[in-house]
Design a protein around this motif. Structure first.
Motif, PDB file in Angstrom:
ATOM      1  N   ILE A  45       1.281   1.309  -8.265  1.00 17.02           N
ATOM      2  CA  ILE A  45       1.587   2.733  -8.128  1.00 17.02           C
ATOM      3  C   ILE A  45       2.616   3.077  -9.189  1.00 17.02           C
ATOM      4  CG2 ILE A  45       2.538   4.539  -6.645  1.00 17.02           C
ATOM      5  CD1 ILE A  45       1.606   2.946  -4.231  1.00 17.02           C
ATOM      6  N   ASP A 150      -3.376   2.026 -10.421  1.00 12.19           N
ATOM      7  CA  ASP A 150      -4.285   2.440  -9.354  1.00 12.19           C
ATOM      8  C   ASP A 150      -3.978   3.850  -8.882  1.00 12.19           C
ATOM      9  OD1 ASP A 150      -5.912  -0.081  -8.653  1.00 12.19           O
ATOM     10  OD2 ASP A 150      -3.852  -0.815  -8.733  1.00 12.19           O
ATOM     11  N   CYS A 151      -2.725   4.251  -9.039  1.00 12.98           N
ATOM     12  CA  CYS A 151      -2.313   5.578  -8.574  1.00 12.98           C
ATOM     13  C   CYS A 151      -1.143   6.043  -9.422  1.00 12.98           C
ATOM     14  CB  CYS A 151      -1.918   5.519  -7.096  1.00 12.98           C
ATOM     15  SG  CYS A 151      -1.261   7.063  -6.421  1.00 12.98           S
ATOM     16  N   ASP A 185      -2.748  11.621 -10.094  1.00 14.90           N
ATOM     17  CA  ASP A 185      -3.328  11.483  -8.752  1.00 14.90           C
ATOM     18  C   ASP A 185      -2.607  12.345  -7.726  1.00 14.90           C
ATOM     19  OD1 ASP A 185      -5.430   9.393  -9.121  1.00 14.90           O
ATOM     20  OD2 ASP A 185      -3.716   8.256  -9.861  1.00 14.90           O
ATOM     21  N   LYS A 208      -6.277  17.458  -6.286  1.00 15.47           N
ATOM     22  CA  LYS A 208      -5.220  16.467  -6.137  1.00 15.47           C
ATOM     23  C   LYS A 208      -4.067  17.053  -5.324  1.00 15.47           C
ATOM     24  CE  LYS A 208      -7.452  13.632  -8.843  1.00 15.47           C
ATOM     25  NZ  LYS A 208      -8.099  12.407  -8.318  1.00 15.47           N
ATOM     26  N   LEU A 325      -1.440   9.882   1.671  1.00 18.17           N
ATOM     27  CA  LEU A 325      -1.778   9.674   0.262  1.00 18.17           C
ATOM     28  C   LEU A 325      -1.611   8.207  -0.125  1.00 18.17           C
ATOM     29  CD1 LEU A 325      -2.277  10.614  -2.703  1.00 18.17           C
ATOM     30  CD2 LEU A 325       0.191  11.028  -2.844  1.00 18.17           C
ATOM     31  N   ASP A 328      -4.156   5.918   1.641  1.00 16.18           N
ATOM     32  CA  ASP A 328      -5.490   6.097   1.076  1.00 16.18           C
ATOM     33  C   ASP A 328      -5.605   5.429  -0.293  1.00 16.18           C
ATOM     34  OD1 ASP A 328      -8.154   7.348   1.023  1.00 16.18           O
ATOM     35  OD2 ASP A 328      -7.322   8.595  -0.566  1.00 16.18           O
ATOM     36  N   GLN A 329      -4.591   5.574  -1.121  1.00 16.91           N
ATOM     37  CA  GLN A 329      -4.622   4.984  -2.453  1.00 16.91           C
ATOM     38  C   GLN A 329      -4.602   3.458  -2.394  1.00 16.91           C
ATOM     39  OE1 GLN A 329      -5.134   6.394  -5.373  1.00 16.91           O
ATOM     40  NE2 GLN A 329      -5.148   8.501  -4.631  1.00 16.91           N
ATOM     41  N   LYS A 332      -8.143   2.340  -1.363  1.00 25.79           N
ATOM     42  CA  LYS A 332      -9.084   2.450  -2.473  1.00 25.79           C
ATOM     43  C   LYS A 332      -8.849   1.365  -3.523  1.00 25.79           C
ATOM     44  CE  LYS A 332      -9.863   7.456  -2.153  1.00 25.79           C
ATOM     45  NZ  LYS A 332      -9.626   8.771  -2.817  1.00 25.79           N
ATOM     46  N   ALA A 333      -7.591   1.078  -3.807  1.00 27.05           N
ATOM     47  CA  ALA A 333      -7.271   0.066  -4.819  1.00 27.05           C
ATOM     48  C   ALA A 333      -7.774  -1.303  -4.397  1.00 27.05           C
ATOM     49  CB  ALA A 333      -5.764   0.036  -5.057  1.00 27.05           C
TER      50      ALA A 333
END
Length: 340
Positions: A45, A150-151, A185, A208, A325, A328-329, A332-333
């Protein structure tokens, strides 16, 4: 470095004169941002901003670290260590290192979580992971392509915005705004003001999240300054924001002195400030980041003991939205890596 005044004026002949250099710089910066980076193997991140100067990245990193720990993650900060002499990779040790070694922000953050400094960010990944990290928090480096992110959470000050919206050296942008927006993001708008409204609307139109946050004084710092008259000084990206935060928190700031960002204070400078404060019956106060640059391995020297720190934390208006947020990130990563 002090930001040129024309960076924050809508029009300036100096900015126009520098436009050819800005176009060249911006083209190179945009091309670099498109380069693939090294995969850390765990979620990364990145907390960055669109421009040079202060926006609130460090308080944001600390707020995210706190949230990640609440989520049973083990965050480790990866920083370039701006202003430090060590190229790294090295884990910051407050009992051994000074700000001159690793930079003021890493030294300050190391009081609460593991921090790895590496001038070559990709080279610092292995050491960061060796600290038993489950998540790497990149402090700055949004425009640097060496590490795959990733974010990307971008921090912007609601009062300052992005100045004149031009690229270095015509303005404060580190790269053209368009490629930066494409890689955003989420946007974190700090404070009150309208300077970030247009960018916030653009980010929101892309689907976003836009999160609002405010710097809140630490209760202990506020209690220590209650009823006092202060001489405030700061060498950060936006000293005026610090002075305004003090005043809005009820601190009677009689005088204030601004220095360049990351200014290396000398003993004589502190002696001058201390003498001025004593003669006028004022309390000498500064930021935690500035105090970190005065700190040695054994703590603050005797000649800096009279300085009161004013600590702040970043509080989000919608903490639940930030939690969703980040969760979720992270999901997904990790899902992306499982599919590889």
């Amino acid at each position: 470095m002090r930001e040129p005044g024309f960076w924050h004026r809508p029009s300036s002949w100096i900015a126009s004169l520098l436009s050819p250099l800005a176009v060249l710089y911006g083209a190179v910066a945009a091309r670099r941002m498109r380069q693939p980076g090294v995969d850390a193997g765990i979620p990364v991140i990145c907390v960055g901003n669109y421009h040079v100067g202060g926006a609130g990245k460090t308080p944001t990193v600390l707020a995210l670290a706190k949230l990640l720990r609440e989520l049973d993650e083990r965050p480790v900060v990866l920083s370039r260590g701006y202003g430090g002499s060590l190229a790294g990779p090295v884990k910051v040790d407050r009992n051994r290192h000074t700000a001159a070694d690793v930079g003021d922000e890493p030294l300050m953050m190391a009081a609460s979580l593991p921090v790895v400094v590496s001038r070559d960010r990709a080279a610092g990944l292995a050491l960061a992971r060796a600290q038993d990290a489950t998540v790497i928090l990149m402090d700055d480096g949004f425009q640097n392509p060496s590490v795959a992110k990733d974010c990307c959470l971008i921090v912007i000050d609601a009062t300052r915005g992005i100045g004149n919206g031009r690229v270095i050296p015509s303005g404060p942008l580190r790269a053209p705004l368009s490629p930066q927006l494409e890689r955003t993001d989420a946007l974190i708008v700090v404070g009150e003001g309208s300077a970030a409204q247009t960018i916030a609307a653009d980010v929101a139109s892309r689907g976003k999240p836009v999160l609002s946050a405010h710097l809140k004084p630490d209760p202990a710092s506020l209690a220590a300054l209650s009823g006092t008259r202060a001489l405030a000084f700061a060498g950060i990206g936006d000293p005026a924001r610090f002075f305004n935060t003090l005043r809005s928190s009820g601190v009677d700031v009689v005088r204030n002195t601004a220095f360049a960002d990351h200014h290396a204070f000398t003993k004589d400078e502190i002696a001058q400030l201390t003498g001025d404060a004593k003669r006028e019956g004022l309390t000498l106060v500064t930021t935690e980041k500035d105090l970190a640059r005065l700190r040695g391995p054994d703590g603050l020297p005797d000649w800096a003991q009279a300085i009161a720190p004013f600590a702040v934390t970043l509080q989000f208006d919608d903490a639940a939205a930030l939690r969703r947020l980040v969760t979720d990130q992270l999901f997904k990563a990790r899902a992306r890596r499982l599919r590889k």
